[in-house]
Write a protein that holds these residues in place. Structure first.
Motif, PDB file in Angstrom:
ATOM      1  N   VAL A 112     -29.806  10.552  39.940  1.00  0.00           N
ATOM      2  CA  VAL A 112     -29.430  10.305  38.544  1.00  0.00           C
ATOM      3  C   VAL A 112     -30.073   9.016  38.050  1.00  0.00           C
ATOM      4  O   VAL A 112     -30.548   8.945  36.907  1.00  0.00           O
ATOM      5  CB  VAL A 112     -27.903  10.266  38.389  1.00  0.00           C
ATOM      6  CG1 VAL A 112     -27.527   9.923  36.949  1.00  0.00           C
ATOM      7  CG2 VAL A 112     -27.298  11.614  38.764  1.00  0.00           C
ATOM      8  N   ARG A 150     -33.543   9.934  37.066  1.00  0.00           N
ATOM      9  CA  ARG A 150     -33.601  10.637  35.774  1.00  0.00           C
ATOM     10  C   ARG A 150     -33.407   9.668  34.613  1.00  0.00           C
ATOM     11  O   ARG A 150     -34.116   9.736  33.601  1.00  0.00           O
ATOM     12  CB  ARG A 150     -32.550  11.746  35.739  1.00  0.00           C
ATOM     13  CG  ARG A 150     -32.859  12.906  36.683  1.00  0.00           C
ATOM     14  CD  ARG A 150     -31.918  14.080  36.467  1.00  0.00           C
ATOM     15  NE  ARG A 150     -32.367  15.226  37.248  1.00  0.00           N
ATOM     16  CZ  ARG A 150     -31.918  15.534  38.466  1.00  0.00           C
ATOM     17  NH1 ARG A 150     -30.977  14.767  39.026  1.00  0.00           N
ATOM     18  NH2 ARG A 150     -32.385  16.580  39.117  1.00  0.00           N
ATOM     19  N   ARG A 151     -32.453   8.780  34.749  1.00  0.00           N
ATOM     20  CA  ARG A 151     -32.173   7.861  33.643  1.00  0.00           C
ATOM     21  C   ARG A 151     -33.300   6.853  33.450  1.00  0.00           C
ATOM     22  O   ARG A 151     -33.680   6.531  32.319  1.00  0.00           O
ATOM     23  CB  ARG A 151     -30.850   7.129  33.901  1.00  0.00           C
ATOM     24  CG  ARG A 151     -29.628   8.031  33.986  1.00  0.00           C
ATOM     25  CD  ARG A 151     -29.391   8.818  32.708  1.00  0.00           C
ATOM     26  NE  ARG A 151     -28.112   9.512  32.774  1.00  0.00           N
ATOM     27  CZ  ARG A 151     -27.955  10.785  33.138  1.00  0.00           C
ATOM     28  NH1 ARG A 151     -29.023  11.516  33.482  1.00  0.00           N
ATOM     29  NH2 ARG A 151     -26.754  11.338  33.158  1.00  0.00           N
ATOM     30  N   GLU A 162     -17.608  11.868  38.212  1.00  0.00           N
ATOM     31  CA  GLU A 162     -18.876  12.582  38.274  1.00  0.00           C
ATOM     32  C   GLU A 162     -20.017  11.580  38.339  1.00  0.00           C
ATOM     33  O   GLU A 162     -19.969  10.508  37.726  1.00  0.00           O
ATOM     34  CB  GLU A 162     -19.042  13.500  37.066  1.00  0.00           C
ATOM     35  CG  GLU A 162     -17.975  14.575  36.963  1.00  0.00           C
ATOM     36  CD  GLU A 162     -17.933  15.491  38.171  1.00  0.00           C
ATOM     37  OE1 GLU A 162     -19.002  15.747  38.758  1.00  0.00           O
ATOM     38  OE2 GLU A 162     -16.834  15.950  38.541  1.00  0.00           O
ATOM     39  N   ASP A 192     -23.057  11.496  37.158  1.00  0.00           N
ATOM     40  CA  ASP A 192     -23.740  11.139  35.903  1.00  0.00           C
ATOM     41  C   ASP A 192     -22.950  10.077  35.143  1.00  0.00           C
ATOM     42  O   ASP A 192     -23.534   9.139  34.580  1.00  0.00           O
ATOM     43  CB  ASP A 192     -23.918  12.377  35.036  1.00  0.00           C
ATOM     44  CG  ASP A 192     -24.892  13.370  35.635  1.00  0.00           C
ATOM     45  OD1 ASP A 192     -26.012  13.466  35.112  1.00  0.00           O
ATOM     46  OD2 ASP A 192     -24.549  14.035  36.624  1.00  0.00           O
ATOM     47  N   ASP A 193     -21.619  10.235  35.114  1.00  0.00           N
ATOM     48  CA  ASP A 193     -20.788   9.253  34.425  1.00  0.00           C
ATOM     49  C   ASP A 193     -20.885   7.894  35.100  1.00  0.00           C
ATOM     50  O   ASP A 193     -20.930   6.853  34.428  1.00  0.00           O
ATOM     51  CB  ASP A 193     -19.333   9.725  34.413  1.00  0.00           C
ATOM     52  CG  ASP A 193     -19.121  10.971  33.568  1.00  0.00           C
ATOM     53  OD1 ASP A 193     -19.941  11.226  32.662  1.00  0.00           O
ATOM     54  OD2 ASP A 193     -18.135  11.698  33.817  1.00  0.00           O
ATOM     55  N   ASP A 214     -24.364   6.305  34.276  1.00  0.00           N
ATOM     56  CA  ASP A 214     -24.436   5.915  32.864  1.00  0.00           C
ATOM     57  C   ASP A 214     -23.628   4.643  32.617  1.00  0.00           C
ATOM     58  O   ASP A 214     -24.070   3.743  31.891  1.00  0.00           O
ATOM     59  CB  ASP A 214     -23.930   7.048  31.976  1.00  0.00           C
ATOM     60  CG  ASP A 214     -24.904   8.215  31.908  1.00  0.00           C
ATOM     61  OD1 ASP A 214     -26.102   8.017  32.201  1.00  0.00           O
ATOM     62  OD2 ASP A 214     -24.471   9.332  31.554  1.00  0.00           O
TER      63      ASP A 214
END
Length: 257
Positions: free
Chosen positions: A16, A19-20, A203, A205-206, A209
């Motif tokens: 992740v 990706r970010r 999660e 992704d959370d 982020d």
């Protein structure tokens, strides 16, 4: 463009982050053991964002393979962001743990991020810029909640981040320690656990982020599940208040017979 090197990039938190950071326009160096996964992720991100991506297959517990990554951190183009994400867990009690398994965990969770950071930070200081993101754990603050040495390894990562920040922040290098609580990654399965039995799982992704919000704010310690920043501030104030007592040259009266 800046370049970020991410360890443990083939899945979970590392993937992740890849990706970010690719979406932000950073070139990437992806490091993990799973070549197929890394290549698939590299193709996805280069196609979607037009960034340059290097793939380094390495088992970081293996000395010669770790050396490949250390060499890349010392070479050009320079690494501007290091994400020390690779890590593992070890389920079970200290009293019954196998010594070779503890050795592997200490190498991966403690020695590897130390050596990777050492390889990259000198160049960052010379350039006057750079960022180091260390993935620790809330168990660094709650070792009683975890049997064995896992919490101790994550306490080391937090302490390393804090001491390094004190040394290099004024020289232009930003250090961030990210402390996840229970997060839906493969670490549980790989350690022989069952994440379905863990309550209140965040999660991935959370988590990332939120961690990147802390990164943008230049937080030293980011704890994504904690809603009130004042709670951490109070913890730090209590710690420094306690430290005021360390300079006494005589034992405290309560320790005198």
């Amino acid at each position: 463009m800046t370049t970020a090197l991410i360890t443990g990039a083939s899945s979970g938190i590392g993937a992740v982050y890849a990706r970010r950071l690719a979406a932000r326009g950073h070139d990437l160096v992806l490091v993990a053991r799973a070549t197929d996964r890394l290549n698939t992720l590299a193709e996805e991100l280069s196609s979607a964002h037009g960034v340059a991506i290097e793939v380094l297959t390495a088992d970081l517990v293996d000395g010669p393979q770790l050396e490949k990554v250390l060499d890349r951190l010392r070479s050009n183009p320079p690494i501007d962001i290091l994400v020390n994400n690779a890590g593992a867990g070890l389920i079970g009690e200290f009293t019954t743990a196998e010594s070779d398994e503890m050795y592997k965990l200490l190498r991966l969770n403690v020695l590897v991020p130390t050596l990777l950071t050492s390889a990259v930070v000198g160049g960052m200081v010379e350039r006057g810029s750079g960022s180091i993101i260390n993935i620790s754990s809330v168990l660094a603050l709650l070792p009683e909640y975890s049997n064995g040495i896992y919490a101790a390894t994550k306490s080391y990562v937090l302490t390393l981040s804090q001491s390094l920040a004190a040394e290099v922040t004024a020289k232009g290098v930003y250090v961030q320690a990210v402390l996840p609580a229970a997060t839906r990654t493969e670490i549980y399965e790989r350690a022989g656990g069952d994440i379905s039995k863990v309550p209140n799982v965040m999660e991935v992704d959370d988590l990332v982020d939120a961690a990147l919000v802390g990164f943008d704010r230049k937080e030293l310690v980011t704890i994504p599940p904690v809603p009130d920043a004042a709670a951490w501030d109070a913890f730090e104030q209590a710690r420094f208040a306690l430290a005021q007592e360390f300079s006494n040259s005589e034992p405290a009266p309560r320790y005198r017979a």
